[in-house]
Design a protein around this motif. Structure first.
Motif, PDB file in Angstrom:
ATOM      1  N   ASP A  78      -0.170   6.957 -25.954  1.00  0.00           N
ATOM      2  CA  ASP A  78      -0.707   7.468 -24.689  1.00  0.00           C
ATOM      3  C   ASP A  78      -2.202   7.762 -24.806  1.00  0.00           C
ATOM      4  N   ASN A  79      -2.568   8.367 -25.918  1.00  0.00           N
ATOM      5  CA  ASN A  79      -3.984   8.640 -26.171  1.00  0.00           C
ATOM      6  C   ASN A  79      -4.766   7.330 -26.247  1.00  0.00           C
TER       7      ASN A  79
ATOM      8  N   ARG B 259      -6.114  14.342 -23.112  1.00  0.00           N
ATOM      9  CA  ARG B 259      -4.781  14.696 -22.609  1.00  0.00           C
ATOM     10  C   ARG B 259      -4.863  15.051 -21.128  1.00  0.00           C
TER      11      ARG B 259
ATOM     12  N   LYS C 278       5.019   0.875 -25.299  1.00  0.00           N
ATOM     13  CA  LYS C 278       5.657   1.747 -24.313  1.00  0.00           C
ATOM     14  C   LYS C 278       6.745   1.034 -23.500  1.00  0.00           C
TER      15      LYS C 278
ATOM     16  N   ASN D  12      -5.191  11.868 -19.093  1.00  0.00           N
ATOM     17  CA  ASN D  12      -3.904  11.167 -18.984  1.00  0.00           C
ATOM     18  C   ASN D  12      -2.968  11.891 -18.015  1.00  0.00           C
TER      19      ASN D  12
ATOM     20  N   THR E  44      -1.198  10.527 -14.640  1.00  0.00           N
ATOM     21  CA  THR E  44       0.253  10.630 -14.449  1.00  0.00           C
ATOM     22  C   THR E  44       0.592  11.247 -13.099  1.00  0.00           C
TER      23      THR E  44
END
Length: 326
Positions: A217-218, A172, A247, A175, A179
């Motif tokens: 996302d993972n 996380r 996505k 990511n 971002t």
């Protein structure tokens, strides 16, 4: 005729003037017993207890007052009371945590995070890692995208020997770094993940395919990291295509198709996909250009049906995007 409470208050005041604090305290204790919800006189009792050096008893009274204010939504008043307790018991980490929560309720996020950090440092120093993890998670509730807090969370989970939770926390964080545009830090974190969790890099294609559907996302983070380790692994590229389709990220989808075309020039699914992606974005002129650029490859491999399907898109205004993994 004066009430019993008024008599007690008058008596207490006389004892205070004479410096007989213990006798004044007894009077105030009786006043509080008559009306336990009277915070004003309980506060006076607590102050007298402090003056008499009876700090433990004073803390007990302050805690009753603070809880009353907290329960009734008077958070600023509760904070002031617990600050008094904190002065009397500076090593009481329980009060630090309570103050953090109260500041959070009042919307004083910065103050809350400062108190929580103090608590985390205390718990780490005293090897209370479970409490440290819980405290950091409270910090994340207040500020979920704080990079330093996310990293501390991951590190504590790893130290607690919770590999699954730690891996998810590190992923996380990676990511989140991407971002926020911090690609360099993200790459370093991916390298750290590979070092800490060498077995995780051996996830099967089937496991990753399931992850694309359950936590896209993972999945993108894991796939990107694995592809950097082995850019010749075509099944991973195909799963990354699926993830960007989930996505509906057309820009990254087309960039990925373009990379696949460069690495695997004979794979027609990527050439077909990039054409359809342009159409899905209604970039018709670009789509026509791409069709002209790639049509020769379809012909060379006798993929007449695919070429016809791509050509048909322009004649029928097709703008939906399929999944082309070949």
């Amino acid at each position: 005729m004066a009430s019993n409470r008024e008599k007690l208050l008058e008596s207490a005041q006389k004892f205070i003037l004479k410096g007989q604090l213990d006798r004044a305290i007894k009077d105030y204790q009786q006043v509080v017993a008559l009306d336990p919800k009277d915070t004003r006189h309980r506060q006076r009792l607590a102050e007298l207890l402090v003056r008499s050096g009876r700090n433990d008893e004073a803390v007990t009274e302050y805690e009753v007052i603070g809880k009353f204010y907290d329960d009734n939504g008077y958070y600023l008043k509760a904070i002031a009371v617990y600050k008094q307790i904190q002065k009397l018991t500076p090593d009481n980490i329980k009060i630090t945590v309570i103050l953090a929560a109260l500041n959070g309720k009042q919307g004083l996020t910065g103050n809350a995070l400062d108190e929580y950090r103090t608590a985390v440092n205390f718990f780490e120093k005293n090897s209370q890692l479970a409490d440290a993890v819980k405290t950091v998670e409270k910090m994340l509730e207040l500020d979920p995208e704080n990079l330093a807090t996310c990293q501390k969370h991951a590190e504590l989970l790893f130290a607690r020997r919770e590999p699954d939770a730690a891996f998810d926390a590190y992923t996380r964080l990676t990511n989140l770094l991407k971002t926020t545009g911090n690609q360099s830090a993200a790459e370093k974190m991916e390298a750290r993940i590979a070092n800490l969790f060498p077995d995780r890099a051996k996830l099967s294609v089937e496991d990753l395919a399931v992850l694309v559907k359950s936590d896209v996302d993972n999945a993108i983070g894991k796939l990107s990291g694995l592809i950097k380790q082995d850019s010749t692994n075509l099944p991973l590229w195909k799963l990354l295509i699926q993830a960007y389709q989930v996505k509906e990220d057309h820009e990254k989808l087309r960039l990925t198709y373009d990379l696949i075309i460069r690495l695997f020039p004979d794979e027609l699914f990527a050439r077909e996909g990039i054409i359809r992606s342009a159409m899905a974005e209604q970039k018709y002129a670009e789509g026509v250009e791409l069709l002209g650029k790639h049509s020769g490859f379809f012909l060379a491999q006798s993929a007449f049906g695919t070429l016809e399907a791509c050509t048909w898109l322009f004649g029928n205004g097709q703008t939906t995007e399929g999944s082309f993994q070949g």
